[in-house]
Design a protein around this motif. Sequence first.
Motif, short mmCIF file in Angstrom:
data_model
loop_
_atom_site.label_atom_id
_atom_site.label_comp_id
_atom_site.label_asym_id
_atom_site.label_seq_id
_atom_site.Cartn_x
_atom_site.Cartn_y
_atom_site.Cartn_z
N ASN A 1 0.81 -1.24 0.00
CA ASN A 1 0.00 0.00 0.00
C ASN A 1 0.84 1.28 0.00
N SER A 2 2.10 1.19 -0.30
CA SER A 2 2.90 2.41 -0.29
C SER A 2 2.62 3.24 -1.54
N VAL A 3 2.96 4.53 -1.42
CA VAL A 3 2.60 5.49 -2.47
C VAL A 3 3.83 6.29 -2.88
N GLY A 4 4.04 6.43 -4.16
CA GLY A 4 5.12 7.28 -4.66
C GLY A 4 4.54 8.36 -5.55
N GLU A 5 5.08 9.56 -5.42
CA GLU A 5 4.58 10.65 -6.26
C GLU A 5 5.76 11.44 -6.82
N PHE A 6 5.56 11.96 -8.01
CA PHE A 6 6.59 12.79 -8.62
C PHE A 6 5.90 13.93 -9.35
N TYR A 7 6.17 15.14 -8.90
CA TYR A 7 5.61 16.31 -9.57
C TYR A 7 6.78 17.17 -10.03
N LYS B 1 2.54 -5.01 -2.57
CA LYS B 1 1.18 -5.17 -3.09
C LYS B 1 0.41 -3.86 -2.98
N ASN B 2 -0.49 -3.64 -3.91
CA ASN B 2 -1.36 -2.46 -3.91
C ASN B 2 -0.58 -1.15 -3.79
N THR B 3 0.51 -1.06 -4.49
CA THR B 3 1.29 0.17 -4.47
C THR B 3 0.79 1.09 -5.56
N ARG B 4 0.90 2.38 -5.30
CA ARG B 4 0.38 3.34 -6.26
C ARG B 4 1.42 4.41 -6.57
N SER B 5 1.47 4.85 -7.79
CA SER B 5 2.37 5.95 -8.11
C SER B 5 1.72 6.92 -9.08
N THR B 6 2.09 8.18 -8.93
CA THR B 6 1.57 9.23 -9.80
C THR B 6 2.76 10.03 -10.32
N ILE B 7 2.77 10.29 -11.59
CA ILE B 7 3.84 11.11 -12.17
C ILE B 7 3.20 12.24 -12.96
N ILE B 8 3.52 13.46 -12.57
CA ILE B 8 3.04 14.61 -13.34
C ILE B 8 4.28 15.41 -13.72
N SER B 9 4.56 15.49 -14.99
CA SER B 9 5.77 16.19 -15.41
C SER B 9 5.43 17.25 -16.45
N LYS C 1 8.04 0.44 -13.39
CA LYS C 1 8.33 -0.98 -13.42
C LYS C 1 7.47 -1.70 -12.40
N VAL C 2 6.78 -2.72 -12.85
CA VAL C 2 5.97 -3.52 -11.94
C VAL C 2 6.56 -4.92 -11.93
N VAL C 3 7.10 -5.34 -10.79
CA VAL C 3 7.72 -6.66 -10.74
C VAL C 3 6.63 -7.73 -10.57
N GLY C 4 7.02 -8.98 -10.76
CA GLY C 4 6.06 -10.09 -10.79
C GLY C 4 5.12 -10.15 -9.60
N GLY C 5 5.63 -9.93 -8.40
CA GLY C 5 4.78 -10.11 -7.21
C GLY C 5 3.97 -8.89 -6.80
N ALA C 6 4.08 -7.82 -7.54
CA ALA C 6 3.43 -6.57 -7.13
C ALA C 6 1.96 -6.56 -7.54
N GLU C 7 1.15 -7.29 -6.78
CA GLU C 7 -0.29 -7.36 -7.09
C GLU C 7 -0.92 -5.98 -6.96
N GLY C 8 -1.81 -5.67 -7.86
CA GLY C 8 -2.63 -4.47 -7.71
C GLY C 8 -1.89 -3.16 -7.85
N ALA C 9 -0.76 -3.16 -8.57
CA ALA C 9 -0.02 -1.90 -8.74
C ALA C 9 -0.78 -0.97 -9.67
N ARG C 10 -0.64 0.32 -9.39
CA ARG C 10 -1.38 1.30 -10.18
C ARG C 10 -0.46 2.47 -10.47
N ASN C 11 -0.38 2.88 -11.72
CA ASN C 11 0.41 4.06 -12.06
C ASN C 11 -0.36 4.95 -13.01
N TYR C 12 -0.22 6.23 -12.77
CA TYR C 12 -0.76 7.19 -13.72
C TYR C 12 0.35 8.19 -14.05
N THR C 13 0.63 8.36 -15.31
CA THR C 13 1.69 9.27 -15.72
C THR C 13 1.16 10.26 -16.72
#
Lengths: 482, 445
Positions: free
Chosen positions: A325-331, A353-361, A378-390
């Motif tokens: 459930n960790s979250v990464g952001e990049f603005y 699992k269930n990690t989320r990231s947002t990239i706004i550039s 990059k979403v590795v094999g075990g990263a269930e439910g990963a979500r990214n928006y760029t």
Amino acid sequence: MSTQSQDVEQLIKREYKYGFSTDIDQEILPPGLNEDVVRAISAKKNEPEFMLKWRLEAYRHWLTMREPSWAHVHYPKIDYQSISYYAAPKPKDDAPKSLDEVDPKLLETYEKLGIPLHERARLAGVAVDAVFDSVSVTTTFKEKLAEAGVIFCSFSDAVRDHPELVEKHLGTVVPSGDNYFAALNAAVFSDGSFVYVPKGVRCPMELSTYFRINAMNTGQFERTLIIAEEGSHVSYLEGCTAPQRDENQLHAAVVELIALDDAEIKYSTVQNWYPGDEEGKGGIYNFVTKRGECRGRNSKISWTQVEAGSAITWKYPSCVLIGDNSVGEFYSVAVGNNMQQIDSGTKMVHVGKNTRSTIISKGISAGRANNAYRGLVKVVGGAEGARNYTQCDSLLLGDRCGAHTYPYIEAKNPTAQIEHEATTSKIGDDQIFYLKQRGISEEDAVNMIVNGFCKEVFGELPMEFAVEAQALLAVSLEGAVG
Amino acid sequence: MSANALSQHYAEQVRQVQDGLPAELPEWLAGRRRGAAQRFVAAGFPDPRQEEWKYTNVRPIATKPFAAPAADAPVSPETIAGLGFEGLDAHRMVFVDGRFRPELSDLEGLPEGAMVRSLSGMLGGDTDRLEPLLGTLAHDRFSSFAAANMAFMSDGAVIMLSRGVRVERPLHLLLVGSAGSPATWHHPRVLVQAGEQSEVTIVEHYADLDGASGFTNTVTELRAEAGAQVRHYLVQDHADTAYHIGSIFVQQRRDSRVTSHNVNLGGRLVRHDLNIDLTEPGAEIELNGLFLVGGRQHVDTHTRVHHSSPNTTSREQYRGIGQGHGRGVFKGRVLVERGAQKTDAQQHSANLLLSPNAEIDTKPELEIYADDVKCAHGATVGQLDETSLYYLRSRGIGTEAARGMLVFAFADEVLERMELAPIRTSIERRLAARLPQAGVMEVIA
């Protein structure tokens, strides 16, 4: 359109307002790099044995590495033997005990830069660590922070006062051999900031570091390490300027962030190193490695950057999302004018699992600048439910600049949702016309549109930085519109 | 085989080919082939440390001592008919193991001004007309495969259309592999010169006979002169054990329009490079692509669209589906040169990742040096939409069938852009058969 081109000329010839240098007694190591220099730096800082060992390992590894050439930037080969790796204001007798003992010329420099170090002239509750060339000059609000249990000091102080914390965490996010510039930094870094926020503490104020390069022919190599223990929260800002010189100067920094369970780190940068003149003479080469690890569950790391300066920017603040459930952001707002070259972006590595990231550039190019976004999701094999928006948008001002987008997307998990969108455009004549028709001058109109373009990112900056960033953008670009 | 033994093997291959070249070969041609052979032997195969080959390791190819297949294999017209597209009324050129087979081909009824011949036939004595076409667009900036083709090429198709010629029926180039040995390679070459205002549809179709395997290394050079309209279909339906590398080079002049459909269903290790150069105003390219990877397939497509002149347009839509242990790679680059104002470029890569062991890598790139342009790209990797699934299920459709329908619909968005109905239907059927819910899908397709 003649008025407009006049504006362009006027504004492109703008003065870099932080281009002065401070005449101060300095202790500088002679140019050159070898093991003795590494040892000398370590000795000057009275470092414990483990630091010297770590530095030497990094240096030996660096010797085996090759300078990366994949970025969309061009520059003459750097002669690493012609750089001085250590410069410090000469101590009067001993280290200053309080601000009153700091060389007044230094204080004056920071006043000029708009960074009052005097606690009385407090900057709306922001604690400042000021780094002048290679060493930390002073850190404000130390006591108040200590009450909350927060350690905020220069890296040298941290090595002296909290060696166990440094030894435990240093190089665990960005290993000493991570890449060419990170290895160089590990070998010769002289100072930087250190932040430790204990379990459950919400840091009572914004922390800030102000980096200043002053001496000639020196490189600046600082290192920042931020550790946010379980359930803690910290917001950290950095700003950078340098004098106006015809030579290029190297800046190779490393930033490591560690967020444990439920912790949150917000890291904001307003980078305004000297960008060189309109012919591309001088300016800082900014080769920076920034990475954060969300090690704990529900942790969050957020990078916000406004990149306005430097002749060359090579910088990819990244998040490794290990905790569930960790979250990464990049603005990011990256502005290039004249001959500036920017190759910047981010890496989001989804592991938990269930990690989320947002990239706004948002990239803005003017003059003959080249501005590239380079990012990896990059979403590795075990990263269930990963979500990214760029989303990366580029704005081109003028027909001699370039805007580039190089996104890498690597997905190995069938539950991953990754979206990437990018657009490139210029300011429409219709938009300008509309605003002018309502009595707004062309310059203001452009300013407005550019600010609107960047709004999503500026909104992420802490208040006092947002104001500064907007002003900076206006200085960088106003009128440079075709 | 060790690297040393391999390079000796290829040096020997080159020597054999050089020795076999007829003495009367014109100097330009002998020179180009010699040069290519030297470049190939010097460069060797690409490795993943090269950015353009980051996601594709050609080790399975690079470690085998390939050689040309043995003499013409017997193939019956019935077998060929079975491989074709049902209901496609087309001129047909058949190549078996890279060699033209006139007895299986049918080139009757071509309009005047349309020359369609085998490369081997022309190399026999009509080389003057080849000089401006052969090897003039192809380059080996990104790999040495095009050079290998030039060095070892045995045959191919040459299509030349005079000004204003319109070829009504499509040209079906059926390239069949028959050799059972995996260590055989062949290097077909397709040359297209579409004169001003000419119009043609070309179907480059790769298939294998049962049990066939090997390495097909193709090069296509296509020139579209002012106002020409070319529709190019590339259907790669090799056996799942086959290797296929295709390098396609397109040069377009004023107001020409090229449509490319690139469908990849088969192959073990497949790589396509499409290099498009829009050199004059008004040139327009449409790129449609679909790949389906399952089993242990690896399919990689790189497209590079070069807008080197103002007022040029590109539209790109690539879709990929990853199943099993398959890996799908897409890299699309749009380069807008300085001065190429009013460029309109749109690029989209959409991918469905359906298996925990599959992988999708996608990299859409924009490199822009002009300001008055409209450029956008997008990329997605995801799964079937839960709400769509729910909708279908709420209408009484079983989960499996609903999934099948949605995957099929995803792929069909690319296929439905194909104008040739027989090809579209045939591919839809093959696609449906490769989806896990094949039984259900037969009904739909």
